[in-house]
Scaffold this motif. Structure first.
Motif, mmCIF file in Angstrom:
data_model
loop_
_atom_site.group_PDB
_atom_site.id
_atom_site.type_symbol
_atom_site.label_atom_id
_atom_site.label_comp_id
_atom_site.label_asym_id
_atom_site.label_seq_id
_atom_site.Cartn_x
_atom_site.Cartn_y
_atom_site.Cartn_z
ATOM 1 N N ARG A 43 0.817 -1.214 0.000
ATOM 2 C CA ARG A 43 0.000 0.000 0.000
ATOM 3 C C ARG A 43 0.855 1.271 0.000
ATOM 4 N N VAL A 44 2.002 1.245 0.654
ATOM 5 C CA VAL A 44 2.800 2.470 0.808
ATOM 6 C C VAL A 44 4.061 2.475 -0.051
ATOM 7 N N GLN A 45 4.213 1.496 -0.941
ATOM 8 C CA GLN A 45 5.495 1.332 -1.626
ATOM 9 C C GLN A 45 5.866 2.488 -2.552
ATOM 10 N N HIS A 46 4.901 3.328 -2.918
ATOM 11 C CA HIS A 46 5.199 4.449 -3.810
ATOM 12 C C HIS A 46 5.467 5.748 -3.057
ATOM 13 N N SER A 47 5.599 5.684 -1.748
ATOM 14 C CA SER A 47 5.978 6.857 -0.961
ATOM 15 C C SER A 47 7.445 7.195 -1.229
ATOM 16 N N ALA A 48 7.814 8.454 -0.985
ATOM 17 C CA ALA A 48 9.187 8.891 -1.262
ATOM 18 C C ALA A 48 10.205 8.056 -0.497
ATOM 19 N N THR A 49 9.912 7.776 0.770
ATOM 20 C CA THR A 49 10.757 6.914 1.604
ATOM 21 C C THR A 49 9.866 5.910 2.297
ATOM 22 N N VAL A 50 10.271 4.648 2.291
ATOM 23 C CA VAL A 50 9.512 3.595 2.981
ATOM 24 C C VAL A 50 10.456 2.864 3.928
ATOM 25 N N LEU A 51 10.075 2.817 5.199
ATOM 26 C CA LEU A 51 10.825 2.108 6.228
ATOM 27 C C LEU A 51 9.950 1.009 6.810
ATOM 28 N N THR A 52 10.582 0.048 7.477
ATOM 29 C CA THR A 52 9.814 -0.908 8.269
ATOM 30 C C THR A 52 10.239 -0.777 9.721
ATOM 31 N N ALA A 53 9.267 -0.947 10.612
ATOM 32 C CA ALA A 53 9.527 -0.771 12.044
ATOM 33 C C ALA A 53 8.879 -1.875 12.848
ATOM 34 N N ALA A 54 9.539 -2.211 13.939
ATOM 35 C CA ALA A 54 9.009 -3.099 14.967
ATOM 36 C C ALA A 54 9.567 -2.584 16.281
ATOM 37 N N PHE A 55 9.146 -3.150 17.371
ATOM 38 C CA PHE A 55 9.708 -2.718 18.649
ATOM 39 C C PHE A 55 11.222 -2.908 18.683
ATOM 40 N N ILE A 56 11.698 -4.003 18.078
ATOM 41 C CA ILE A 56 13.115 -4.339 18.200
ATOM 42 C C ILE A 56 14.036 -3.325 17.524
ATOM 43 N N ASN A 57 13.552 -2.559 16.527
ATOM 44 C CA ASN A 57 14.400 -1.549 15.879
ATOM 45 C C ASN A 57 13.784 -0.156 15.954
ATOM 46 N N ARG A 58 12.943 0.072 16.954
ATOM 47 C CA ARG A 58 12.251 1.353 17.100
ATOM 48 C C ARG A 58 13.217 2.538 17.135
ATOM 49 N N ALA A 59 14.314 2.431 17.891
ATOM 50 C CA ALA A 59 15.234 3.561 18.075
ATOM 51 C C ALA A 59 15.847 4.014 16.750
ATOM 52 N N ALA A 60 16.171 3.063 15.862
ATOM 53 C CA ALA A 60 16.767 3.416 14.573
ATOM 54 C C ALA A 60 15.783 4.208 13.718
ATOM 55 N N VAL A 61 14.523 3.827 13.770
ATOM 56 C CA VAL A 61 13.483 4.539 13.021
ATOM 57 C C VAL A 61 13.305 5.956 13.573
ATOM 58 N N VAL A 62 13.265 6.069 14.880
ATOM 59 C CA VAL A 62 13.094 7.381 15.520
ATOM 60 C C VAL A 62 14.276 8.289 15.184
ATOM 61 N N GLN A 63 15.481 7.752 15.230
ATOM 62 C CA GLN A 63 16.669 8.542 14.912
ATOM 63 C C GLN A 63 16.596 9.075 13.487
ATOM 64 N N TYR A 64 16.151 8.231 12.549
ATOM 65 C CA TYR A 64 16.004 8.674 11.164
ATOM 66 C C TYR A 64 15.015 9.838 11.060
ATOM 67 N N LEU A 65 13.874 9.721 11.719
ATOM 68 C CA LEU A 65 12.859 10.780 11.658
ATOM 69 C C LEU A 65 13.392 12.092 12.224
ATOM 70 N N LEU A 66 14.112 12.013 13.324
ATOM 71 C CA LEU A 66 14.623 13.230 13.950
ATOM 72 C C LEU A 66 15.719 13.874 13.113
ATOM 73 N N GLU A 67 16.505 13.051 12.422
ATOM 74 C CA GLU A 67 17.588 13.595 11.589
ATOM 75 C C GLU A 67 17.071 14.155 10.272
ATOM 76 N N LYS A 68 16.154 13.444 9.637
ATOM 77 C CA LYS A 68 15.702 13.822 8.292
ATOM 78 C C LYS A 68 14.500 14.768 8.312
ATOM 79 N N GLN A 69 13.716 14.743 9.372
ATOM 80 C CA GLN A 69 12.557 15.627 9.521
ATOM 81 C C GLN A 69 11.638 15.628 8.294
ATOM 82 N N PRO A 70 11.167 14.454 7.855
ATOM 83 C CA PRO A 70 10.211 14.436 6.743
ATOM 84 C C PRO A 70 8.936 15.195 7.125
#
Length: 245
Positions: free
Chosen positions: A111-138
């Motif tokens: 459903r989201v594959q045509h977005s500019a950036t697509v990430l996958t998240a779970a609890f086990i890698n939550r911090a990496a996703v959050v760090q990306y959002l804070l750095e890139k500020q989409p």
């Protein structure tokens, strides 16, 4: 940055795409994707259709591929793997591409594959996703839960809340400033209620109960851990995820 939480792919706005989409399927597709890439997998390629998966994977050398298929929580006959992250050991996956299709998670990714950036998240890698959002500020971020066959799932919304909760804490911005819809506030509240007992939440969740009936207790324990992997799965081409770190 505005965060939007959608409990299932079907609830996302039609004919729109965000600057950054984050697909969540805690039990278990996005936990498995993070685990495979952390263990040295070359890439993870996702499919909603099993026949398409088989056809595409046949173009790869057999020693460089693994096929993972799950329907209803169980392994698809003829595939090397189901959807258990615990099976994805470095000895098995290193240097190989995982071709995977699951009941719910791969539908959310499609459903989201045509977005500019697509990430996958779970609890086990939550911090990496959050760090990306804070750095890139989409500017716009959709956190899309996979649910179960079109219905709400506790664990995916709680994970969306975990991401939003961490962004609020680290940015020191009020939730109402970051929240693009009411679901963000409710997801944060859900996570806040259960953050110290995520395994307990999984035991209440319908899909958690389904996996317990399939004797996947250890999968639940593994997926309930927070921030244990630093991997950030990012789509490189439609349906193909690799890690940036």
């Amino acid at each position: 940055m505005k965060l939007f939480v959608y409990h299932t792919p079907e609830l996302t706005p039609k004919d729109q795409a965000p600057d950054c989409a984050i697909a969540v399927d805690v039990l278990r597709a996005t936990s498995t994707i993070a685990t495979v890439l952390s263990a040295g997998g070359e890439a993870v390629q996702v499919f909603s259709d099993l026949d398409e998966l088989i056809a595409v994977s046949e173009t790869w050398p057999s020693q460089k591929r693994l096929r993972a298929g799950e329907r209803g929580g169980g392994k698809v006959s003829g595939f090397e793997l189901g959807n258990s992250p615990l099976d994805c050991t470095p000895e098995l996956v290193e240097g190989r591409r995982l071709f995977i299709s699951t009941t719910n998670g791969t539908r959310a990714l499609k459903r989201v594959q045509h977005s500019a950036t697509v990430l996958t998240a779970a609890f086990i890698n939550r911090a990496a996703v959050v760090q990306y959002l804070l750095e890139k500020q989409p500017e716009t971020v959709w956190i899309v839960g996979s649910g179960w066959e079109g219905s709400f799932s506790l664990e995916d919304t709680a994970c969306a809340g975990a991401i939003a909760h961490a962004v609020v804490e680290k940015s020191q911005l009020p939730p109402e400033e970051l929240a693009g819809n009411d679901e963000v506030i409710s997801a944060i509240a859900l996570y806040s209620q259960w953050q110290n007992n995520l395994l307990g939440l999984f035991h209440h969740a319908s899909h958690g109960k389904r996996l317990l009936r399939l004797e996947c207790d250890e999968d639940l324990k593994y997926c309930s851990q927070t921030d244990i992997l630093t991997v950030l799965p990012m789509q490189q081409e439609p349906g193909v995820f690799k890690t940036l770190n």
